[in-house]
Write an enzyme that holds these catalytic residues in place. Structure first.
Site, short mmCIF file in Angstrom:
data_model
loop_
_atom_site.label_atom_id
_atom_site.label_comp_id
_atom_site.label_asym_id
_atom_site.label_seq_id
_atom_site.Cartn_x
_atom_site.Cartn_y
_atom_site.Cartn_z
N GLU A 101 0.82 -1.22 0.00
CA GLU A 101 0.00 0.00 0.00
C GLU A 101 0.85 1.28 0.00
OE1 GLU A 101 -2.70 -1.38 3.37
OE2 GLU A 101 -4.09 -0.24 2.11
N SER A 111 -6.36 -2.24 1.10
CA SER A 111 -6.67 -1.70 -0.23
C SER A 111 -7.10 -2.78 -1.22
CB SER A 111 -5.49 -0.89 -0.78
OG SER A 111 -5.28 0.26 0.01
N TYR A 159 -9.38 3.82 -5.71
CA TYR A 159 -8.52 4.99 -5.89
C TYR A 159 -8.59 5.67 -7.24
CZ TYR A 159 -6.81 3.01 -1.55
OH TYR A 159 -6.75 2.52 -0.28
N ARG A 183 -11.70 2.77 10.98
CA ARG A 183 -12.83 2.63 10.05
C ARG A 183 -13.22 1.17 9.93
NH1 ARG A 183 -10.90 3.19 5.11
NH2 ARG A 183 -11.58 1.08 4.64
N ASP A 186 -15.33 -1.70 8.07
CA ASP A 186 -15.97 -2.01 6.79
C ASP A 186 -16.98 -3.13 6.98
OD1 ASP A 186 -14.29 -0.15 5.64
OD2 ASP A 186 -12.82 -1.64 4.97
N GLU A 241 -13.79 -5.98 8.46
CA GLU A 241 -12.50 -5.68 9.10
C GLU A 241 -12.56 -4.31 9.75
OE1 GLU A 241 -9.28 -4.38 6.80
OE2 GLU A 241 -10.55 -3.24 5.45
N ASN A 261 -9.98 -1.02 10.15
CA ASN A 261 -8.72 -0.41 9.69
C ASN A 261 -8.25 0.60 10.73
OD1 ASN A 261 -8.44 -1.45 6.80
ND2 ASN A 261 -10.56 -0.74 6.88
N GLY A 264 -7.39 5.22 5.13
CA GLY A 264 -6.84 6.07 4.08
C GLY A 264 -7.23 7.53 4.27
#
Ligand SMILES: Nc1ncnc2c1ncn2[C@@H]1O[C@H](COP(=O)(O)OP(=O)(O)OP(=O)(O)O)[C@@H](O)[C@H]1O
Ligand SMILES: C[C@@H](N)C(=O)O
Ligand SMILES: [Mg+2]
Ligand SMILES: [Mg+2]
Length: 303
Positions: A13, A142, A210, A249, A251, A265, A267, A271
């Site tokens: 990443e 990612s 992205y 964060r 998900d 998961e 994070n 990002g």
């Protein structure tokens, strides 16, 4: 304040972290901080020397993935006695490992997908779960390495033979439905975003994350209020169960036919790029990008 921003790193990443870091550097300068960018490469001594020379009051960690998000760099910063943003060693190590996360969340009664860890020999030999299922690296981000195996897909053995992420993988039942996410800042879950990958994306993969136009974000998500409330509650509990600090964060997948919210998961270094979800949710809550970065360094100084 004197702030050193760690970005880049050596994980897959790295390109994402370079973008997160550059955005954070600009924002922190806008807030009047004296910022030293530190592009983290394979030689740890070089990073340590850069930190020693910068003598920062606080380190802003904008790294993603192994060594930057898994407790390793956090351990180095503890040794150096430098306060740093985001989670500490334990939460970082657990959250970067998707199997450890699943076990901890499930033990707290939080919903995870049915799944297990398999060796590449097992994956090469047979379907480990009924199709459709997902094969993913235990510690990546990612969507790097994530594969969805649908009925009739004959790539399983080839994926196992070419696996670049250690000797094992996590396999999970494919949860149909929507792609949702909730960011947490301290003791506050921010909002719920519904992510709609572009038609040509098979799922929310690297490009959908992205590339411009790779996905569309619906914020707030157009789901029943009870689902939003439940997601916010689960994200805050997941943050707490893992012992996260600063921002995280969580998900989700949401199967609307079963009214089932499933955590994929958590994070610990979400990002911070222009297409990233935490800054977007913060802005929705009235917190600008520079204010978000400023909040992160102030949180770091509390510990
Ligand atoms: N069990 C599942 N069912 C359906 N889709 C899944 C499942 N697991 C993963 N996916 C898909 O793969 C994407 C990436 O998975 P996950 O969030 O676990 O990995 P990541 O690489 O850590 O992502 P991030 O960029 O958020 O760090 C998900 O957003 C989702 O689109
Ligand atoms: C950076 C990426 N792993 C994210 O969670 O946003
Ligand atoms: Mg992740
Ligand atoms: Mg994810």
């Amino acid at each position: 304040m004197k702030v050193a921003v760690l970005y880049g790193g050596t994980s897959s990443e790295r390109p994402v972290s370079l973008v997160s870091g550059e955005a954070a550097i600009t924002a922190l300068r806008e807030k009047g901080h004296d910022v030293t960018p530190v592009d983290v490469g394979p030689d740890l001594i070089v990073t340590i020397q850069a930190l020693r020379a910068a003598k920062p009051d606080v380190v802003f960690n904008a790294l993603h993935g192994p060594l930057g998000e898994d407790g390793a760099i956090q351990g180095v910063l503890e040794w150096l006695g430098l306060p740093y943003t985001h989670s500490g060693i334990r939460a970082s190590a657990v959250a970067m490992n998707k199997e450890a996360t699943r076990l901890l969340l499930a033990s707290a009664g939080l919903p995870v997908a049915p799944g297990k860890v398999v060796s590449m020999t097992e994956l090469e030999a047979a379907d480990p779960l009924p199709t459709p299922y997902v094969v993913k690296p235990i510690a990546e981000g990612s969507s790097v390495g994530v594969e969805i195996i649908r009925e009739g897909d004959n790539r399983r053995a080839e994926i196992a033979r070419n696996w670049r992420f250690g000797t094992e993988a996590l396999v999970e039942q494919f949860i149909p439905g929507r792609e949702l996410t909730t960011a947490v800042m301290g003791d506050r879950a921010l909002a719920l975003t519904d992510i709609l990958p572009a038609e040509n994306a098979g799922f929310y993969d690297f490009d959908a994350k992205y590339k411009a136009g790779g996905s569309r974000h619906v914020l707030p998500a157009d789901v029943p209020l009870a689902v939003t409330e439940k997601a916010l509650d689960i994200a805050l509990r997941a943050h707490q169960v893992l012992g996260c600090r600063g921002a995280s964060r969580t998900d989700f997948r949401y199967d609307d036919t079963q009214d089932q919210l499933i955590i994929l998961e958590v994070n610990t270094q979400p990002g911070l790029t222009p297409t990233s979800l935490l800054p977007e949710q913060a802005a929705y809550c009235g917190i600008s990008y520079p204010e978000l970065c400023d909040w992160m360094i102030n949180e770091a100084l509390k510990h």
